[in-house]
Enzyme design. Structure first.
Site, PDB file in Angstrom:
ATOM      1  N   HIS A   1       0.626  -1.121  -0.389  1.00 40.78           N
ATOM      2  CA  HIS A   1      -0.129  -0.168   0.066  1.00 40.78           C
ATOM      3  C   HIS A   1       1.000   1.285   0.385  1.00 40.78           C
ATOM      4  CE1 HIS A   1      -4.164   1.915   0.489  1.00 40.78           C
ATOM      5  NE2 HIS A   1      -3.619   2.482   0.939  1.00 40.78           N
TER       6      HIS A   1
ATOM      7  N   HIS B   1     -10.586   2.557  -0.837  1.00 38.85           N
ATOM      8  CA  HIS B   1     -10.980   2.522   0.751  1.00 38.85           C
ATOM      9  C   HIS B   1     -11.832   0.860   0.289  1.00 38.85           C
ATOM     10  CE1 HIS B   1     -10.256   4.021   4.854  1.00 38.85           C
ATOM     11  NE2 HIS B   1      -9.222   3.837   4.311  1.00 38.85           N
TER      12      HIS B   1
HETATM   13  N1  LIG Z   1      -1.608   4.432 -10.294  1.00 40.51           N
HETATM   14  C1  LIG Z   1      -0.581   5.963 -10.409  1.00 40.51           C
HETATM   15  N2  LIG Z   1      -1.043   6.535 -11.304  1.00 40.51           N
HETATM   16  C2  LIG Z   1       0.074   7.776 -11.151  1.00 40.51           C
HETATM   17  N3  LIG Z   1       0.208   8.069 -10.045  1.00 40.51           N
HETATM   18  C3  LIG Z   1      -0.091   7.065  -8.519  1.00 40.51           C
HETATM   19  C4  LIG Z   1      -0.544   5.639  -9.262  1.00 40.51           C
HETATM   20  N4  LIG Z   1      -0.600   4.974  -7.640  1.00 40.51           N
HETATM   21  C5  LIG Z   1       0.337   5.863  -7.051  1.00 40.51           C
HETATM   22  N5  LIG Z   1       0.855   6.926  -7.815  1.00 40.51           N
HETATM   23  C6  LIG Z   1       0.928   8.107  -6.706  1.00 40.51           C
HETATM   24  O1  LIG Z   1       2.784   7.418  -5.922  1.00 40.51           O
HETATM   25  C7  LIG Z   1       1.699   8.542  -4.773  1.00 40.51           C
HETATM   26  C8  LIG Z   1       2.068   8.090  -3.523  1.00 40.51           C
HETATM   27  O2  LIG Z   1       0.652   7.529  -3.671  1.00 40.51           O
HETATM   28  P1  LIG Z   1      -0.475   7.198  -2.213  1.00 40.51           P
HETATM   29  O3  LIG Z   1       0.649   6.334  -1.131  1.00 40.51           O
HETATM   30  O4  LIG Z   1      -2.108   6.655  -2.473  1.00 40.51           O
HETATM   31  O5  LIG Z   1      -0.276   8.710  -1.398  1.00 40.51           O
HETATM   32  P2  LIG Z   1      -0.919   9.038  -0.058  1.00 40.51           P
HETATM   33  O6  LIG Z   1      -0.331   8.680   0.832  1.00 40.51           O
HETATM   34  O7  LIG Z   1      -0.755  10.536  -0.128  1.00 40.51           O
HETATM   35  O8  LIG Z   1      -2.512   9.177  -0.064  1.00 40.51           O
HETATM   36  C9  LIG Z   1       1.079   9.815  -4.987  1.00 40.51           C
HETATM   37  O9  LIG Z   1       1.947  10.807  -5.592  1.00 40.51           O
HETATM   38  C10 LIG Z   1       0.700   9.215  -5.703  1.00 40.51           C
HETATM   39  O10 LIG Z   1      -0.535  10.341  -7.181  1.00 40.51           O
END
Ligand SMILES: Nc1ncnc2c1ncn2[C@@H]1O[C@H](COP(=O)(O)OP(=O)(O)O)[C@@H](O)[C@H]1O
Ligand SMILES: [Mg+2]
Lengths: 736, 80, 220, 80
Positions: free
Chosen positions: A45, A91
């Site tokens: 995650h 979620h």
């Molecule tokens: N499928 C995806 N396409 C583009 N960017 C992604 C994707 N999955 C994650 N990211 C990018 O990776 C980073 C980490 O995501 P995430 O862990 O969901 O962030 P946060 O902890 O802020 O909720 C974010 O900048 C998100 O936009």
């Protein structure tokens, strides 16, 4: 404290190699707190270890992209010194366990990702997939999730303007709850999450820390099984009221110059927020965990660092700005505390009760988490379904009625009437149409917003399905008159340790990338949710796309509904009649088979640009894209939305009637134009290499399908509106 | 006979409403207010059962409808 | 006409109400924080929609006991006009400035949709721009919009013309389909539907603007 | 000490939620379900008061905040 061993590491979801690696990084055995930190930071995650190298293939740049993936949300320029900031997030697992709270906290989490960057959230969307309606849990899950989304968003006061809901047996054991938030900020007041300035205070603000959701991040990364029930105490409860206070307080503080960096505490709470801030800033952080506002007594450092209590933010303030911040936080009745300092050490040093209880280097935990190149296997090839081989079990009008009344296509009013879609008084087009349209407050501009995916296509052909989802989002934005700008995405797949699933993921990304490139429609943010699988049964792969477009002049937006008689209906795009993987095949013929329709990105672009050109010329009175269910369903949706009927005639040159009326060929629109505009339109179309074909005219209160028959709009409306309330009136536990 | 079902949040589960109520009691000038907890109480008239059967029935009602086992617990008791 | 809009923690239609006032009056309304104890010199006070204090306990209950409500009550007692919309209506009933109470919708679910209303009384400063019997459309968005009052109160409301708006198709189970009521002096109005969200055709309708224009005319 | 405040709807005020519960119980196959009533119970920890004073204080809390006299009544009692 528990003695750390390989068994304890495995309980934390770490592999033997990962455990080795931790010991190498530290040069010693981690203690339990440190192990907990590594486990959440290296969970799928938080670390994206299975998807990272594939995500890198997505195009992320365009002249209007201000900030692509990597920050809390993506940022695009919308002119006049303003930016739109948006992201979509899943979620899924929490919502399956506790649908109301799971969905509610999903909404809250994604809002924080957007306002942490300085944007006021202006719209919410959501994409939901449930199991088969006949599955005993489905109704309860639908009721809870919908109520939870509404319960949270309505309270914060951000309109929920769109979304999609699908049902399929593959989601029986793993529903998908994806929420998207869109905000607007001043371009020169966008906030990032890089901790800087040695000595600057690290400030905690928001809800007190309880024992909620400890190990939520690792739970989201573990495949479900019947024993998951035992994980129940980790469910977090949301407090939308606190979120509203946090939102207003943050925006108020952001108007000044107190903030150096700000980051929401999402999955893995204080751990990921502090590590990410230090990692982005190339600094270190020292935290005094005794200062963390705690909701319960006797909380350990482990619990404080790993808690996923909601509605919390971490800030780095300019030194000396503490009092200003404190004044604003106390005005909004929020708990806040200085809990640490930025250091230059490159390490996270955690103190509790006067002693150092954890000391971990930032870079290897946050930046250098394991990356896997997991084996991927393509889906086995599937035959196309030739239209001639599809036996039509019922006539055209009866088939239409079945489709309109089916769980997949019927009206979602039951759900969206639980969402406040008009708060903020800028919603020009809310749920129920193509893209939603939300005015940028106080300007002539509007944002067009949509979420799209067709999992049944991705299931069969991930590359095609991935491309199709992007194209459909682009088409929906185009259909309301917007210029598509960029997308966010949420990739929901099964267990990546299975090569088939990995093949779906890499295929979908490949298809998305191709479509994004061809449409100049880059990815600016997203989220990946893997392990959506129970006892070996994975969900249909669902790369949900959240698209954002811009209308320079909201008064020129195009409606989906036909309201006037006497207009000509023209179909833009080609329709050889593709029935493979169509809803017609599934709903009317009971067959889930065949390749999904081909996707030609250059045709998509040409047709969409052509339609936008017609709109610019002021020719288009109504427009709808052709998607699920095909042409006749699209026409009926236009009639239901506007209240005016139409007559349409089957051409002589079609493959079969079903292929013409219900084929799901891509890159198509229906436009309603004045009679006298048709000749010019057709001329322009042929000059642009676009196929356009008059297919009927508007008028009356019937839907007349020559030579097959007719049906009253009111009857179709009753069919469309009937299924959801009837289904939901079955029994259920109270949901709020 | 009448049966009472008392539904409470599980220990450790956040109750934002109770917290807000506590604060506003303070703002209204009630001092010395410590923890505030909230429960929901249902009283259900159940016909033609002896006490043991009625309580059993009430437990089933709580399980299936009145309480959310993920975040709540309940107790049943006879009324009167 | 000078207007004030009160903001409680959790109000979320305060801006929308301020925009509607500004559009009708040409003047930016004064924003008043719940902790204040006095109102600025204005002609009308708006209590906006939202979820004051999360609507925890009962909708509007905690806000009704906040310092500014004492000032609002005093203002109303002297004849000042007070408009409560949605959560604002709930606050005014909880504060005793309007009769009755608003409880959970009969259908138990949040209801967000455009509804048709009948204007019942056009002899108030809020409704003079309509004729009694007019049919208008406004959005509702609430979970606790079910108006209840005892029979004596309801009979009194009906007999004295205190019912300002009635739903054509009752969305929440309200007694006598009541959507909005006035006090006896007609200077306080509460309604569940949102006139401030219906002030332009682009928003789906402009019937709400009539209410604000009526106020401007009444106070001219 | 801890005080309990039990808030009930006044007689004659309709409780659609309770009615919905009654119907759902029936539909879930619980038969013989008669009247269903719901109450809200608050338990408040009040410091440094004797029982009489604490109950007095609780009554004031109910009066001023916890119950809406238009539709609700309340009783207070010591806990434990
Ligand atoms: N499928 C995806 N396409 C583009 N960017 C992604 C994707 N999955 C994650 N990211 C990018 O990776 C980073 C980490 O995501 P995430 O862990 O969901 O962030 P946060 O902890 O802020 O909720 C974010 O900048 C998100 O936009
Ligand atoms: Mg974030």
């Amino acid at each position: 404290m528990t003695e750390v061993s390989i068994a304890v590491a495995e309980d934390h979801g770490l592999s033997a190699e990962e455990f080795e690696r931790i010991q190498t990084i530290l040069g010693r055995m981690p203690n339990l707190l440190e192990l907990g930190i590594f486990s959440v930071m290296w969970s799928e995650h938080c670390s994206y270890k299975s998807s990272k190298r594939h995500l890198a293939k997505l195009p992320t740049e365009a002249p209007w992209v201000v900030c692509g993936p990597g920050e809390n949300a993506g940022v695009v320029d919308i002119g006049d010194g303003q930016v739109a900031i948006f992201k979509m997030e899943s979620h899924n697992h929490p919502s399956f366990i506790e649908p109301y709270q799971g969905a509610a906290t999903g909404v809250g989490g994604i809002m924080r990702d957007v306002f942490t960057m300085g944007a006021r959230p202006v719209a919410m969307l959501n994409a939901l997939r449930f199991g088969s309606p006949s599955h005993p849990k489905t109704r309860h899950l639908v009721a809870g999730v919908v109520a939870g989304i509404g319960g949270y968003g309505n309270c914060v006061g951000v309109p929920t303007v769109g979304g999609e809901i699908g049902f399929h047996g593959s989601f029986d054991g793993n529903i998908l709850v994806n929420a998207m938030c869109v905000g607007v900020a001043q371009a020169d007041r966008v906030f990032y999450a890089a901790a800087a300035g040695i000595g600057n205070p690290v400030v905690y603000v928001g809800a007190k820390t309880g024992r909620d959701g400890i190990h939520g991040a690792t739970m989201a990364s573990a495949e479900f099984s019947d024993t998951t029930e035992a994980k129940r105490p980790t469910v977090q409860v949301g407090d939308p009221f606190k979120e509203k206070l946090l939102l207003e307080a943050c925006l108020e503080l952001m108007a000044g110059d107190a903030i150096v960096a700000i980051q929401d505490m999402g999955a893995a709470g204080l751990t990921s927020s502090s590590f990410e801030m230090a990692s982005r800033g190339g600094t270190g952080i020292e935290l005094d965990l005794d200062q963390v506002p705690a909701r319960e007594t006797g909380m350990t450092p482990y619990e404080l660092m790993l808690s996923e209590s909601q509605e919390r933010m971490l800030l780095v303030l300019r030194e000396g700005a503490e009092a200003d911040a404190e004044a604003i936080f106390s005005k909004w009745e929020l708990d806040a505390a200085v809990i640490g300092r930025v250091t230059g050490s490159g390490r996270m040093v955690l103190r509790f009760d006067g002693t150092v209880v954890g000391d971990v280097p930032i870079a290897p935990v946050a930046g250098a988490s394991p990356v896997y190149d997991r084996p991927a296997e393509p889906m086995p090839p599937v035959l196309a379904v030739a239209p001639e081989l599809v036996r039509e079990p019922v006539g055209t009008v009866a088939a239409l009625e079945r489709l309109i009344a089916s769980p997949e296509l019927c009206s979602r009013r039951w759900a969206y009437e639980q969402y406040d879609s008009t708060v903020m008084a800028d919603t020009l087009a809310g749920p129920g149409g193509d893209a939603a349209v939300v005015r940028v407050h106080g300007t002539a501009k509007a944002l067009a917003l949509t979420v799209d995916c067709t999992p049944r296509y991705v299931q069969v052909d991930p590359v095609r399905g991935g491309a199709q989802a992007v194209c459909e989002a682009w088409r929906n934005l185009t259909a309301v008159g917007a210029m598509p700008l960029a997308i966010t995405n949420c990739l929901n797949f099964g267990n990546p340790e299975r090569p088939r699933t990995m093949g779906q993921l890499t295929g979908a990304i490949q298809g998305m990338a191709k479509a994004c490139r061809g449409l100049d429609f880059p990815v600016v943010s997203g989220n990946v949710s893997l392990y959506n699988e129970t006892d070996g049964r994975a969900v249909q792969p669902t790369p949900g796309i959240g698209g954002v477009g811009l209308l320079d002049d909201w008064s020129r937006r195009i409606e989906v509904g036909i309201v006037e008689p006497g207009l000509q209906l023209v179909m833009i795009g080609d329709a050889p009649g593709w029935l493979g993987a169509s809803l017609y095949l599934r709903v009317v013929c009971g067959r889930e088979e065949g390749m999904p329709p081909p996707v030609d990105v250059s045709v998509e672009r040409r047709n969409g640009d052509f339609v936008r050109g017609l709109m610019d010329e002021g020719l288009v009175r109504a427009c709808h894209d052709v998607g699920d269910g095909g042409l006749l369903v699209a026409l009926v949706e236009m009639a239901l939305a506007g209240g005016c009927g139409f007559t349409t005639t089957e051409p002589a040159d079609v493959a079969t009637g079903a292929a013409w009326w219900f084929g799901e060929d891509q890159a198509r629109y229906v436009v309603a134009v004045a009679e006298e505009a048709v000749a010019d339109l057709l001329h322009e179309a042929s000059a642009s290499g676009v196929l356009a074909r008059p297919i009927g005219h508007t008028g009356g209160d019937q839907i007349v399908v020559e030579p097959h028959g007719r049906v009253a709009i009111d009857r179709l409306r009753a069919l469309s509106e009937g299924w959801f309330p009837a289904y939901m009136s079955g029994l259920d536990r109270q949901t709020s | 006979m009448k049966v009472r079902i008392v539904v409470s949040l599980r220990d450790g589960v956040l109750d934002p409403a109770a917290e807000t109520i506590r604060r506003s009691l303070g703002a209204l000038g009630f001092d010395g207010v410590g923890a505030v907890t909230q429960r929901r109480v249902f009283e259900v008239e159940i016909d033609g059962r002896d006490e043991a059967a009625a309580l059993e029935e009430a437990r089933a009602m709580a399980d299936r409808l009145l309480a959310n086992p993920v975040i709540e617990t309940f107790v049943v008791e006879p009324v009167g | 006409m000078r207007a004030a809009v009160v903001t409680f923690p959790g109000s979320n239609c305060d801006r929308d109400l301020a925009v509607a006032f500004a559009k009708a009056t040409g003047r930016i309304p004064v924003r008043v924080w719940h902790a204040e104890t006095e109102l600025p010199p204005v002609d009308v006070v708006g209590i906006p929609g939202g979820f004051s204090y999360g609507d925890y306990l009962r909708s509007g209950a905690i806000a009704a006991r906040s310092p500014i409500l004492r000032a609002v009550a005093a203002f109303a007692a002297k004849g000042g006009r007070v408009l409560g919309i949605c959560n604002g209506f709930q606050v005014l009933t909880e504060a005793g400035l309007l009769p009755g109470a608003l409880v959970r919708n009969a259908g138990q679910r949040f209801v967000s949709r455009w509804v048709e209303l009948r204007v019942e009384n056009d002899a108030t400063g809020f409704t003079a721009g309509w004729r009694a019997g007019d049919r208008i459309r406004l959005p509702v968005a609430h979970h606790d919009g079910n108006y209840v009052a005892d029979e004596t109160t309801l009979a009194h409301l009906e007999a004295t013309g205190a019912v300002a708006f009635r739903y054509a198709d009752n969305p929440n189970g309200s007694a006598r389909a009541i959507a909005g009521v006035c006090n006896d002096a007609r200077n306080v109005l509460g309604l569940m539907p949102h006139p401030e969200r219906a002030i332009g055709a682009e928003l789906g309708g402009s019937d709400g603007a009539v209410l604000f224009r009526s106020l401007v005319a009444a106070l001219a």
